[in-house]
Design a protein around this motif. Sequence first.
Motif, short mmCIF file in Angstrom:
data_model
loop_
_atom_site.label_atom_id
_atom_site.label_comp_id
_atom_site.label_asym_id
_atom_site.label_seq_id
_atom_site.Cartn_x
_atom_site.Cartn_y
_atom_site.Cartn_z
N GLY A 70 -41.61 -42.78 2.91
CA GLY A 70 -42.92 -42.00 2.75
C GLY A 70 -42.74 -40.45 2.53
O GLY A 70 -41.90 -40.07 1.66
N PHE A 71 -43.52 -39.90 3.32
CA PHE A 71 -43.36 -38.29 3.16
C PHE A 71 -42.31 -37.55 4.01
O PHE A 71 -42.36 -36.32 4.32
CB PHE A 71 -44.52 -37.69 3.46
N ALA A 72 -41.47 -38.20 4.78
CA ALA A 72 -40.59 -37.90 5.63
C ALA A 72 -39.58 -36.96 5.09
O ALA A 72 -39.05 -36.58 4.15
CB ALA A 72 -39.56 -38.82 6.24
N SER A 73 -39.24 -35.76 5.96
CA SER A 73 -38.33 -34.70 5.78
C SER A 73 -37.60 -34.12 6.90
O SER A 73 -38.31 -34.61 7.99
CB SER A 73 -38.83 -33.57 4.86
N ALA A 74 -36.42 -33.55 6.61
CA ALA A 74 -35.75 -33.23 7.96
C ALA A 74 -36.42 -32.10 8.77
O ALA A 74 -37.11 -31.16 8.09
CB ALA A 74 -34.25 -32.80 7.53
N HIS A 75 -36.03 -32.11 10.11
CA HIS A 75 -36.52 -30.95 10.75
C HIS A 75 -35.67 -29.92 10.99
O HIS A 75 -34.39 -30.03 11.71
CB HIS A 75 -36.90 -31.57 12.37
N LEU A 76 -35.62 -29.16 10.02
CA LEU A 76 -34.37 -27.89 9.94
C LEU A 76 -34.68 -26.55 10.30
O LEU A 76 -36.10 -26.11 9.94
CB LEU A 76 -33.70 -27.85 8.55
N LEU A 77 -34.00 -25.80 10.91
CA LEU A 77 -34.16 -24.22 11.03
C LEU A 77 -32.97 -23.65 10.16
O LEU A 77 -31.78 -24.15 10.10
CB LEU A 77 -33.87 -23.81 12.34
N ILE A 78 -33.46 -22.91 9.28
CA ILE A 78 -32.51 -22.06 8.39
C ILE A 78 -32.44 -20.61 8.80
O ILE A 78 -33.31 -19.81 8.57
CB ILE A 78 -32.63 -22.37 7.07
N GLU A 79 -31.16 -20.20 9.19
CA GLU A 79 -30.98 -18.69 9.09
C GLU A 79 -30.19 -18.29 7.91
O GLU A 79 -28.76 -18.43 7.91
CB GLU A 79 -30.24 -18.38 10.60
N SER A 80 -30.81 -17.63 6.94
CA SER A 80 -30.22 -17.52 5.91
C SER A 80 -29.82 -15.96 6.03
O SER A 80 -30.67 -14.92 6.08
CB SER A 80 -31.04 -17.66 4.55
N VAL A 81 -28.56 -15.68 5.95
CA VAL A 81 -27.94 -14.23 6.12
C VAL A 81 -27.83 -13.62 4.74
O VAL A 81 -27.77 -14.25 3.82
CB VAL A 81 -26.80 -14.35 6.76
N ASN A 82 -27.52 -12.13 4.89
CA ASN A 82 -27.29 -11.53 3.64
C ASN A 82 -25.96 -11.41 3.34
O ASN A 82 -25.02 -10.73 4.42
CB ASN A 82 -27.66 -10.08 3.94
N PHE A 83 -25.36 -12.12 2.73
CA PHE A 83 -23.86 -12.44 2.54
C PHE A 83 -23.15 -11.06 2.22
O PHE A 83 -21.91 -10.90 2.20
CB PHE A 83 -23.62 -13.53 1.48
#
Length: 231
Positions: free
Chosen positions: A32-45
């Motif tokens: 179905g429409f399932a997707s992962a429950h994610l938190l993303i901390e996208s840093v400044n490399f």
Amino acid sequence: MRKLGLIGGMSWVSTASYYTRINSAVQKRLGGFASAHLLIESVNFSDYARLQSDDDWDAAAGLMTRSAKRLENSGATAIMICSNAMHKIYDRVQPEVGIPIIHIADCVGDKIVADGVKTATLLGSRNVMTEGFYRKRLVAKGITLTPPDEARVEEIDRIIYQELMFNQAKRESERTMKTYITNIAKGDVEAVILGCTELDLIIDTKANILPIYDSTENHADAAVEWILSDG
């Protein structure tokens, strides 16, 4: 479904690969429409690159720890650092949070051991190929690694930091990596490990003379298992 935190941006190119692979697998498993429950901390490399250049790993660990704590405080049940090279500071960050940080080298090593492979060559950035923080985790699982080739180390490190982290997949670099793997296969080795989350941009992991263990793939697959497990 358990919530997973990703520390990304190292580079943003590979973080996008993580997001795609994890969600594709979750949707395939659940339908179905399932997707992962994610938190993303996208840093400044750029911040990390400067500290890496200055060899100031204490400061880098401080930045990483703050990111990990933000993810934990937002409800993540586990964390992944979406970079092989930045696992150099894993042992300084993990004790500072109360949830597990799933180590990328452990995911690679577990897959290799499960497949019965005993010997491999590790390819990645300079610190991954030459320093003990990554190699020792694989060796501890009973995997024999070939010594790093200095000329190969320098060229692969250049390709990673001057091309792949800018999302540039050059044909010349593809040919270089293919030559490296062909030469590796002439030795007494059973597999190649891609210890860089961007190397799959120029290496076909499914069509090579040796089995290829892609760390991004192995790490993302472990993420899916965590998200969908009961705990």
